[in-house]
Structures are given as C-alpha cells and as structure tokens.
Design a protein around this motif. Structure first.
Motif, mmCIF file in Angstrom:
data_model
loop_
_atom_site.group_PDB
_atom_site.id
_atom_site.type_symbol
_atom_site.label_atom_id
_atom_site.label_comp_id
_atom_site.label_asym_id
_atom_site.label_seq_id
_atom_site.Cartn_x
_atom_site.Cartn_y
_atom_site.Cartn_z
ATOM 1 N N GLY A 113 0.786 -1.224 0.000
ATOM 2 C CA GLY A 113 0.000 0.000 0.000
ATOM 3 C C GLY A 113 0.819 1.275 0.000
ATOM 4 N N ARG A 114 2.108 1.208 0.414
ATOM 5 C CA ARG A 114 2.969 2.393 0.423
ATOM 6 C C ARG A 114 4.351 2.053 -0.106
ATOM 7 N NH1 ARG A 114 0.850 6.678 -0.202
ATOM 8 N NH2 ARG A 114 2.843 7.638 0.313
ATOM 9 N N PRO A 115 4.460 1.434 -1.268
ATOM 10 C CA PRO A 115 5.782 1.039 -1.774
ATOM 11 C C PRO A 115 6.535 2.217 -2.387
ATOM 12 C CG PRO A 115 4.125 0.489 -3.388
ATOM 13 C CD PRO A 115 3.380 1.044 -2.193
ATOM 14 N N VAL A 116 7.843 2.051 -2.501
ATOM 15 C CA VAL A 116 8.684 2.993 -3.242
ATOM 16 C C VAL A 116 8.882 2.422 -4.641
ATOM 17 C CG1 VAL A 116 10.989 4.017 -3.407
ATOM 18 C CG2 VAL A 116 9.849 3.859 -1.179
ATOM 19 N N SER A 117 8.648 3.227 -5.654
ATOM 20 C CA SER A 117 8.809 2.772 -7.031
ATOM 21 C C SER A 117 10.266 2.428 -7.312
ATOM 22 C CB SER A 117 8.346 3.850 -8.004
ATOM 23 O OG SER A 117 6.959 4.110 -7.846
ATOM 24 N N GLU A 118 10.499 1.298 -7.961
ATOM 25 C CA GLU A 118 11.865 0.825 -8.171
ATOM 26 C C GLU A 118 12.688 1.784 -9.009
ATOM 27 O OE1 GLU A 118 14.345 -3.227 -9.286
ATOM 28 O OE2 GLU A 118 12.147 -3.242 -9.296
ATOM 29 N N TYR A 119 12.064 2.549 -9.915
ATOM 30 C CA TYR A 119 12.846 3.446 -10.760
ATOM 31 C C TYR A 119 13.628 4.454 -9.927
ATOM 32 C CZ TYR A 119 10.143 7.792 -10.288
ATOM 33 O OH TYR A 119 9.579 8.932 -9.795
ATOM 34 N N GLY A 124 19.136 5.876 -9.412
ATOM 35 C CA GLY A 124 20.053 6.547 -8.494
ATOM 36 C C GLY A 124 19.532 7.821 -7.881
ATOM 37 N N LEU A 125 18.211 8.009 -7.878
ATOM 38 C CA LEU A 125 17.644 9.227 -7.296
ATOM 39 C C LEU A 125 17.729 9.216 -5.776
ATOM 40 C CD1 LEU A 125 14.454 9.594 -9.531
ATOM 41 C CD2 LEU A 125 16.743 10.526 -9.895
ATOM 42 N N TRP A 147 17.212 -5.455 -3.816
ATOM 43 C CA TRP A 147 17.772 -4.177 -4.247
ATOM 44 C C TRP A 147 19.244 -4.078 -3.863
ATOM 45 C CZ3 TRP A 147 13.612 0.129 -2.966
ATOM 46 C CH2 TRP A 147 12.553 0.016 -3.888
ATOM 47 N N GLN A 148 19.605 -4.595 -2.683
ATOM 48 C CA GLN A 148 21.002 -4.572 -2.279
ATOM 49 C C GLN A 148 21.872 -5.365 -3.257
ATOM 50 O OE1 GLN A 148 19.878 -5.586 2.066
ATOM 51 N NE2 GLN A 148 21.874 -4.594 2.229
ATOM 52 N N GLU A 149 21.310 -6.411 -3.821
ATOM 53 C CA GLU A 149 22.053 -7.238 -4.768
ATOM 54 C C GLU A 149 22.138 -6.588 -6.151
ATOM 55 O OE1 GLU A 149 19.812 -10.822 -4.681
ATOM 56 O OE2 GLU A 149 20.531 -11.420 -2.689
ATOM 57 N N SER A 150 21.227 -5.666 -6.442
ATOM 58 C CA SER A 150 21.134 -5.102 -7.786
ATOM 59 C C SER A 150 21.631 -3.668 -7.912
ATOM 60 C CB SER A 150 19.672 -5.148 -8.268
ATOM 61 O OG SER A 150 19.168 -6.468 -8.256
ATOM 62 N N TYR A 151 21.599 -2.912 -6.821
ATOM 63 C CA TYR A 151 21.879 -1.478 -6.905
ATOM 64 C C TYR A 151 22.875 -1.059 -5.815
ATOM 65 C CZ TYR A 151 17.462 -1.883 -9.456
ATOM 66 O OH TYR A 151 16.471 -2.268 -10.323
ATOM 67 N N PRO A 152 23.643 0.013 -6.057
ATOM 68 C CA PRO A 152 24.637 0.483 -5.071
ATOM 69 C C PRO A 152 23.989 1.324 -3.971
ATOM 70 C CG PRO A 152 24.727 1.870 -7.012
ATOM 71 C CD PRO A 152 23.717 0.781 -7.321
#
Length: 209
Positions: A113-119, A124-125, A147-152
């Motif tokens: 119900g309150r997710p953060v959009s992956e983009y 990197g925003l 996300w930890q595995e995919s993004y810095p």
C-alpha cells in the motif's frame, strides 16, 4: 562496528497517527539505550516548537527531519525543509534534497500500500533505503535484499514508532559521532552505518542485520 545508535524513523503527536509526546519519547530513548533519535513526522517539522535539536540534557541527540509523501513512495528527508511545500513528486523532491545538501532515505520501500517505485532506486535518485522498518512484516523487510544485490545502496533501520513501546525497537548504528543535523546528513550520505534489531531487555543487546 563501534558508533552511535539512533532510531532514525519516529513519529510524535505532531503526526495525526501517533500519540507520543516528544518529551516522553526522549525519556524512553534514554531508558532503552539509544544515543539519538530522528523525529520524522508526516509532512511537518513543527515539533521544533517543543524541543530543540542537538544534544539534549538527557544525553540523547535529537535530529528533526520529516517523512514526505509522494506518489512514488515516502521518504525520510533531513535538511533545511521547515517550510517545504507538500505535493512534489519523488523526482522533484529528491532533486531538491540533492541541490540543497540534504539527505533522503526511502522509507519502508516494500510496504503493502505504500511502496517505493523501483525506478527511484534504479536511476540513483535515492541511494539510501530503510531495510528494516519496525512496522513492516519480515517479508516486506527482506525484500530490500534484492535491491542490495542489484543497486549500489546503503541501508538503515528505524522503528517507525507511533506508540511508546515501539521506541528503539529497530535502530541504525553509525560509525561516527552525530550531534547536529549536519552531522546526521553527512553520516547518511557517507554510508558508514548498519541497521540492527535492538532488544528491550535490561542489557539492551543489539543484533546486526
């Protein structure tokens, strides 16, 4: 990892959904072994009318930020935002935080119900993510690991306290001393911290994420 233990996500009764008096919050924080708290009321920093930032006489460091709502998720923001207008989208908000030398943490990113959009993370925003939220389910918190595995990204933890008994349940251990808002912003943007589960037993043990 040595350092200061902060609950980085907390709501006083300046948020309509919380019943915690800020002075009670500070008292409880000391009792459960915290070094500091971040007050992140929804869309407001007006708690500053009742308490000052910095090192409190109790020994607790108080940092005032806010939880800012956007269509693409909620963000804990820290900086000169006392008069920040509501209604910005995530991209505009995070660009403003970056331009003004602030810090932003993506709050409870996989909450139903309150997710953060992956983009937001992919592009990197926002590079700091709340990995452990005291009001999330274990499954919601564990999803951050993809996300930890995919993004810095770096990750924090916070109780998201709305009631007295939630204060300090989830914390972030910072590597360096924090006594001012600017100290906290620098610490978040440096990335030298880790989220931890904090027990409420007498010895106040912490369990690393």
């Amino acid at each position: 990892m040595y350092g200061m233990i902060f609950d980085t996500h907390m709501h006083t009764n300046f948020s309509s959904c919380s019943n915690i008096d800020v002075h009670d919050m500070v008292h409880i924080a000391g009792n459960v072994g915290l070094d500091g708290i971040c007050i992140t009321d929804h869309q407001t920093m007006d708690v500053r009318q009742q308490i000052s930032e910095g090192l409190h006489p109790s020994g607790i460091t108080i940092i005032i930020g806010m939880e800012y709502e956007t269509p693409d998720g909620d963000f804990l923001i820290f900086g000169p935002y006392e008069n920040l207008a509501p209604g910005m989208d995530a991209q505009t908000l995070l660009a403003h935080v970056n331009k003004t030398g602030g810090a932003a943490i993506a709050a409870h990113p996989f909450r139903s119900g309150r997710p953060v959009s992956e983009y937001v993370i992919r592009d990197g925003l926002c590079r700091t993510v709340e990995a452990i939220n005291g009001r999330n389910s274990d499954i919601e918190n564990l999803k951050v690991r993809k996300w930890q595995e995919s993004y810095p990204i770096t990750v924090t933890g916070g109780s998201d306290a709305h009631t007295d008994f939630e204060v300090g349940k989830i914390v972030t251990r910072f590597a360096h001393p924090i006594h001012t808002r600017q100290d906290f912003i620098q610490a978040v943007n440096t990335g030298e911290y880790q989220p931890e589960y904090m027990s409420q037993c007498a010895e106040n043990r912490v369990i690393s994420y």
